[in-house]
Design an enzyme around this catalytic site. Structure first.
Site, short mmCIF file in Angstrom:
data_model
loop_
_atom_site.label_atom_id
_atom_site.label_comp_id
_atom_site.label_asym_id
_atom_site.label_seq_id
_atom_site.Cartn_x
_atom_site.Cartn_y
_atom_site.Cartn_z
N CYS A 96 25.33 -58.79 -57.15
CA CYS A 96 24.00 -59.39 -57.29
C CYS A 96 23.18 -58.83 -58.44
O CYS A 96 22.05 -59.27 -58.66
CB CYS A 96 23.25 -59.25 -55.98
SG CYS A 96 24.10 -60.03 -54.60
N HIS B 207 13.93 -56.88 -56.20
CA HIS B 207 15.19 -57.48 -55.75
C HIS B 207 14.94 -58.24 -54.46
O HIS B 207 15.44 -59.35 -54.28
CB HIS B 207 16.26 -56.41 -55.57
CG HIS B 207 17.62 -56.94 -55.29
ND1 HIS B 207 18.25 -57.83 -56.15
CD2 HIS B 207 18.48 -56.74 -54.26
CE1 HIS B 207 19.44 -58.14 -55.65
NE2 HIS B 207 19.59 -57.50 -54.50
N GLU C 152 13.99 -50.58 -51.11
CA GLU C 152 13.34 -50.84 -52.39
C GLU C 152 11.88 -50.40 -52.35
O GLU C 152 11.36 -49.84 -53.33
CB GLU C 152 13.44 -52.32 -52.76
CG GLU C 152 12.92 -52.60 -54.16
CD GLU C 152 13.27 -53.99 -54.68
OE1 GLU C 152 13.13 -54.22 -55.90
OE2 GLU C 152 13.68 -54.85 -53.86
N LYS D 191 12.62 -64.52 -54.71
CA LYS D 191 13.67 -65.03 -53.82
C LYS D 191 13.09 -65.71 -52.60
O LYS D 191 13.78 -66.48 -51.92
CB LYS D 191 14.60 -63.89 -53.39
CG LYS D 191 15.52 -63.35 -54.48
CD LYS D 191 16.44 -62.27 -53.93
CE LYS D 191 17.41 -61.74 -54.98
NZ LYS D 191 16.75 -60.87 -55.98
N HIS E 255 18.51 -66.33 -52.73
CA HIS E 255 19.21 -65.29 -53.48
C HIS E 255 20.33 -65.95 -54.29
O HIS E 255 21.29 -66.46 -53.73
CB HIS E 255 19.78 -64.26 -52.51
CG HIS E 255 20.31 -63.04 -53.17
ND1 HIS E 255 20.42 -62.89 -54.55
CD2 HIS E 255 20.79 -61.87 -52.66
CE1 HIS E 255 20.93 -61.71 -54.84
NE2 HIS E 255 21.17 -61.07 -53.70
N PHE F 42 26.09 -55.16 -54.23
CA PHE F 42 27.14 -54.53 -53.44
C PHE F 42 27.94 -53.59 -54.34
O PHE F 42 28.10 -53.82 -55.54
CB PHE F 42 28.08 -55.59 -52.86
CG PHE F 42 27.55 -56.32 -51.65
CD1 PHE F 42 26.34 -55.97 -51.07
CD2 PHE F 42 28.27 -57.36 -51.09
CE1 PHE F 42 25.86 -56.64 -49.96
CE2 PHE F 42 27.80 -58.04 -49.98
CZ PHE F 42 26.60 -57.69 -49.41
#
Length: 413
Positions: free
Chosen positions: A162, A303, A314, A335, A340, A399
């Site tokens: 991502c 994010h 975050e 998002k 996403h 990831f």
């Protein structure tokens, strides 16, 4: 060190098919999330998505190339050509060897691979398309953008889940700073709305399965009732140029790409490090390389996936880096409106970050209705805000424990 500036933006995403439409809808807090129509979801499958609507790839590629290339490539070509037009940048035989392409893709044409695998097993391998391998591999976005535009410089694809799009923009910066290119077409692209993707993320309990009757409410970053992310598709592309080259051609400079930070968690293959330690280091590096003090940042495009751990970690990372200034920042997750976009997220959100810096408008985090006592920053809830901005950050985490933070600042000649 060479200065690098942003001179063009291009975007296709769930809230619009061009820069003006996307930005107007983002600032208005309009969600692009709706019912999933890319395939017929089976029982117990999540049924919502952030899909690009009314996209006409033949506006950007001839019909033969459209048939040959999968949707993530088509989206990348469209965004790249719009970015070049926005920059008023012409690629010619005289400059094409110095123009590169860096487009990140997290997954590639997963649905196409799924279809061809089914054909191989049910109809035999001789029925499999000869375009199967070049059709699904991620670097075809950069490769086809190169052939469609004539850019013959570095041609690369970052695949860091991502954070792929953001890493590709960071990579492009280094190609220019080291003299390997004078300009780069960079960002991210993704279209992986397929059964296997939904099944895989669903089994991880990562997808939001609530709000199937009201999809616009599903993505709710930092909200106490958040329950998972919503998959989306699209492409966001920036044109980066060496400042001297941009100045020589009389380019309209939008802002300066001042620096970035990148880090690894070395912790877990899907979960972020405790208290967002890796993300914090990425932001600290971004500030250092950009020559910025924490208090000079006015906005962070987070994010912000709408998952419990990501949003908490975050938030903790932002507090670690910015301390008391963290509460004076505007933070938001776009998002909440786009879903996403996986490998495309960093490209899309870099475009939104640059637009925030350019216009002074902070995009909202929509669906923020139930404050979480552990997530207590100013997430620009539900309504955009006007603010004088001198510098912004855009965060992307992926990831494998990979983190990147991009720093953009007002351009001063």
């Amino acid at each position: 060190m060479k200065r690098v500036v942003v001179t063009g933006l291009g975007i296709v995403c769930p809230v619009g098919n061009n820069l003006e439409e996307c930005w107007d809808n983002i600032i208005a807090g309009k969600s692009g999330i709706g019912k999933l129509t890319m395939f017929e979801p089976p029982e117990n499958c999540v049924t919502i998505a952030g899909q690009v609507k009314n996209f006409e790839p033949t506006k950007y590629m001839n019909e033969k190339e459209v048939k040959r290339n999968q949707r993530f490539v088509q989206l990348a070509v469209a965004a790249a050509k719009m970015a070049l037009e926005n920059a008023k940048f012409e690629i010619t035989p005289e400059n094409q060897n110095h123009i590169g392409v860096s487009i990140g893709v997290g997954i590639g044409a997963l649905g196409y691979l799924e279809d061809q695998s089914f054909i191989a097993r049910t109809k035999g391998i001789r029925r499999v398309s000869p375009f199967t391998i070049p059709g699904f591999i991620g670097n075809m976005a950069a490769g086809v953008v190169s052939s469609e535009t004539g850019a013959k410089g570095p041609n690369v694809c970052m695949a860091t889940a991502c954070s792929s799009g953001a890493h590709s923009i960071a990579d492009a910066l280094m190609y220019i700073q080291t003299g390997r290119a004078k300009a780069m077409i960079c960002g991210g692209a993704e279209s992986a709305l397929s059964l296997i993707a939904y099944a895989g993320f669903g089994q991880m309990k990562a997808l939001c399965s609530a709000h199937s009757d009201e999809p616009v409410k599903a993505s709710r970053p930092f909200d106490k009732e958040r329950s998972g992310f919503v998959m989306g598709e699209g492409s966001g592309i920036l044109i980066l140029e060496d400042y001297d080259s941009a100045k020589a051609r009389g380019a309209n400079i939008i802002c300066e790409f001042a620096g970035f930070g990148a880090s690894g968690d070395a912790f877990h293959f899907t979960s972020p490090a405790p208290e967002g330690e890796g993300g914090a280091r990425a932001m600290q590096q971004a500030l250092h390389t950009a020559g910025l003090k924490p208090e000079e940042i006015g906005y962070i495009n987070a994010h912000g996936t709408s998952t419990e751990l990501n949003d908490l970690c975050e938030t903790q990372a932002i507090k670690t880096v910015f301390k008391e200034h963290a509460y004076k920042l505007n933070v938001s997750s776009t998002k909440s409106m786009t879903g996403h976009l996986l490998g495309a997220a960093g490209g899309i959100e870099a475009v939104f970050s640059v637009m925030a810096l350019k216009t002074g408008m902070i995009p909202p985090t929509i669906n923020y209705e139930n404050p979480d006592e552990q997530c207590d920053l100013n997430y620009t809830p539900n309504k955009s805000e006007q603010r004088q901005l001198n510098a912004v950050l855009s965060n992307s985490f992926g990831f494998g424990g990979t983190n990147v933070s991009l720093a953009f600042k007002k351009f001063i000649p």
